[in-house]
Design an enzyme around this catalytic site. Structure first.
Site, short mmCIF file in Angstrom:
data_model
loop_
_atom_site.label_atom_id
_atom_site.label_comp_id
_atom_site.label_asym_id
_atom_site.label_seq_id
_atom_site.Cartn_x
_atom_site.Cartn_y
_atom_site.Cartn_z
N ASP A 11 -9.09 0.42 6.66
CA ASP A 11 -8.15 1.40 6.09
C ASP A 11 -8.91 2.71 5.87
O ASP A 11 -9.90 2.75 5.14
CB ASP A 11 -7.61 0.85 4.77
CG ASP A 11 -6.49 1.72 4.19
OD1 ASP A 11 -5.73 1.21 3.37
OD2 ASP A 11 -6.40 2.91 4.55
N ASP A 105 -3.39 4.57 10.03
CA ASP A 105 -4.76 4.53 9.52
C ASP A 105 -5.23 3.14 9.12
O ASP A 105 -6.26 3.01 8.48
CB ASP A 105 -4.92 5.51 8.35
CG ASP A 105 -4.59 4.90 7.00
OD1 ASP A 105 -3.60 4.15 6.93
OD2 ASP A 105 -5.32 5.18 6.04
N GLU A 106 -4.49 2.12 9.50
CA GLU A 106 -4.75 0.79 8.97
C GLU A 106 -4.55 -0.28 10.03
O GLU A 106 -3.58 -0.20 10.78
CB GLU A 106 -3.70 0.55 7.89
CG GLU A 106 -4.17 -0.01 6.60
CD GLU A 106 -2.95 -0.24 5.72
OE1 GLU A 106 -2.76 -1.36 5.29
OE2 GLU A 106 -2.18 0.71 5.51
N1 DCP Z 1 1.42 8.20 3.57
C1 DCP Z 1 2.59 8.91 3.33
N2 DCP Z 1 3.40 8.56 2.28
C2 DCP Z 1 3.09 7.50 1.47
C3 DCP Z 1 1.92 6.77 1.71
C4 DCP Z 1 1.10 7.14 2.78
O1 DCP Z 1 2.88 9.86 4.06
N3 DCP Z 1 3.89 7.17 0.45
C5 DCP Z 1 0.54 8.62 4.68
C6 DCP Z 1 -0.52 9.57 4.18
C7 DCP Z 1 -1.77 8.74 4.10
C8 DCP Z 1 -1.56 7.72 5.19
O2 DCP Z 1 -0.15 7.51 5.24
O3 DCP Z 1 -2.94 9.51 4.32
C9 DCP Z 1 -2.29 6.41 4.92
O4 DCP Z 1 -1.80 5.79 3.75
P1 DCP Z 1 -2.75 5.01 2.76
O5 DCP Z 1 -1.86 4.24 1.84
O6 DCP Z 1 -3.80 4.25 3.51
O7 DCP Z 1 -3.42 6.14 1.86
P2 DCP Z 1 -4.67 7.06 2.18
O8 DCP Z 1 -5.34 6.71 3.45
O9 DCP Z 1 -4.23 8.49 2.07
O10 DCP Z 1 -5.63 6.78 0.94
P3 DCP Z 1 -6.53 5.50 0.64
O11 DCP Z 1 -7.95 5.99 0.61
O12 DCP Z 1 -6.08 5.01 -0.70
O13 DCP Z 1 -6.27 4.51 1.74
MG MG Z 2 -5.79 4.73 3.90
#
Ligand code: DCP
Ligand code: MG
Length: 359
Positions: A11, A105-106
């Site tokens: 992730d 991203d996952e």
């Molecule tokens: N995303 C979005 N709306 C949400 C959740 C996520 O648009 N409610 C998008 C933006 C994030 C991406 O998806 O960058 C990946 O989601 P993640 O939940 O993996 O969150 P992040 O990668 O941003 O942070 P983390 O370091 O907690 O994984």
């Molecule tokens: Mg993420």
């Protein structure tokens, strides 16, 4: 007893925000939110600097700006995120053909077979993290375990830029202490219902009779029962072309009126549309899913002659599908929308919609 699997969950850290900070030096070290600042907008994600102020994904932008007055809003660049995502998939593919992407991203990787001869799943995860950093200039966190549920839990444990391993010896104890709301797939509504039954932790869940869980939650109850023991037999589903995308919501209180249902569908529609834009996907068939308070589930579909080209078009179809279901004697506990007959991403899939994977 099936053979023990080795699963890695990767992730990316603060994905969209990290990409923006990578590409614009002015944003580095600063609290940023990806998204628009308008009154109806929400934060897609926040940099770790902004998270210290309590800014996070899905928070209304107005609230975010209040919590963090220095916050810089950056508009999303989905093509760039998609390009990074393709790079990631290419990196994964060099380690295993068994890749199941969950979002841009996952992904889950099944590395039970040590194809690269790296010695262990942990070393494989470290190699992948290093390669991601080298190739993309971004950091990823990794979880390593013997099933998907625990691997995902593990990737969250040492964020950002971390790696965590949950061994078979650690699994059951870790799950016992876990609040049920932290289990992937148990949302706020189910958490509230579990809590009302006196079930707060994985340990409580484990102690609950299977019959009770099945009575209360149907098939999901069986899954919860297994999860509570650290067991999750779901295989990693290798990279199939997606045949549909969907979003749904379970409500804290049941809905009775058409107006309430329409309103409750708005954020679901917004999410679905965002996924479409994010994935460069459009589709012709919209399906409305309704689960009633008594767990009866129905679906209603409409297929348009052309791909639905805007959130507005989707909303029109949604309204047509919803109207005949009212008045309704039964309360509605869940609403969902799924888009299928996809264009774009699914095009390489051929007639069956399944992409044949060369193994
Ligand atoms: N995303 C979005 N709306 C949400 C959740 C996520 O648009 N409610 C998008 C933006 C994030 C991406 O998806 O960058 C990946 O989601 P993640 O939940 O993996 O969150 P992040 O990668 O941003 O942070 P983390 O370091 O907690 O994984
Ligand atoms: Mg993420």
């Amino acid at each position: 007893m099936p053979e023990r699997r080795k699963i890695i969950h990767i992730d990316m850290d603060a994905f969209y925000a990290a990409v923006e900070q990578r590409d614009n030096a002015d944003l580095r070290g600063k609290p940023i939110a990806v998204g628009w600042s308008g009154p109806r907008s929400v934060v897609a994600t926040a940099s770790y600097e902004a998270r210290r102020f309590g800014v996070h994904s899905a928070l209304p932008s107005v609230t975010a700006a209040r919590k963090c007055p220095e916050l810089i809003f950056v508009p999303p660049r989905f093509e760039v995120y998609r390009a990074v995502s393709r790079q990631l998939r290419q990196i994964f593919a060099a380690y295993t053909p068994l890749i199941e992407p969950l979002s841009l991203d996952e992904a889950y990787l099944d590395v039970s077979e040590d194809l690269r001869g790296l010695g262990s799943a942990t070393r494989t995860a470290e190699a992948i993290r290093a390669e991601i950093r080298r190739e993309t200039g971004l950091t990823a966190s990794a979880g390593v375990s013997y099933n998907k549920f625990l691997a995902k839990l593990a990737s969250d444990a040492r964020k950002p830029d971390g790696l965590f391993v949950i061994t078979p010896a650690m699994g059951p104890e870790l799950v016992a202490d876990l609040p049920v709301g932290k289990v992937h797939g148990i949302g706020p509504a189910t958490t509230a219902r579990l809590n009302r039954l006196g079930i707060h932790t994985g340990g409580d869940l484990r102690a609950a009779p299977l019959a009770l869980l099945v009575r209360e939650f149907g098939k999901a109850g069986q899954f919860y029962h297994q999860i509570a023991q650290g067991i999750d037999e779901r295989p990693v589903q290798p990279d199939r072309a997606r045949k549909s995308i969907g979003a749904e919501n379970t409500f804290a209180a049941d809905l009775y009126s058409q107006d309430a249902a329409l309103q409750a569908l708005q954020p679901i529609l917004a999410k679905l549309w965002r996924h479409c834009q994010g994935g460069g996907v459009s589709g012709r068939t919209l399906t409305l899913k309704v689960k009633y308070a008594d767990f009866q589930q129905i679906t209603r579909s409409h297929t348009a002659p052309r791909p639905l080209a805007s959130a507005g078009e989707m909303e029109q179809v949604m309204g047509l599908l919803l109207a005949p279901l009212f008045p309704s004697a039964k309360g509605i506990r869940l609403l969902g929308l799924t888009l299928s007959s996809l264009d774009g991403e699914g095009d390489e899939a051929g007639p069956g919609g399944q992409l044949e994977l060369a193994l």
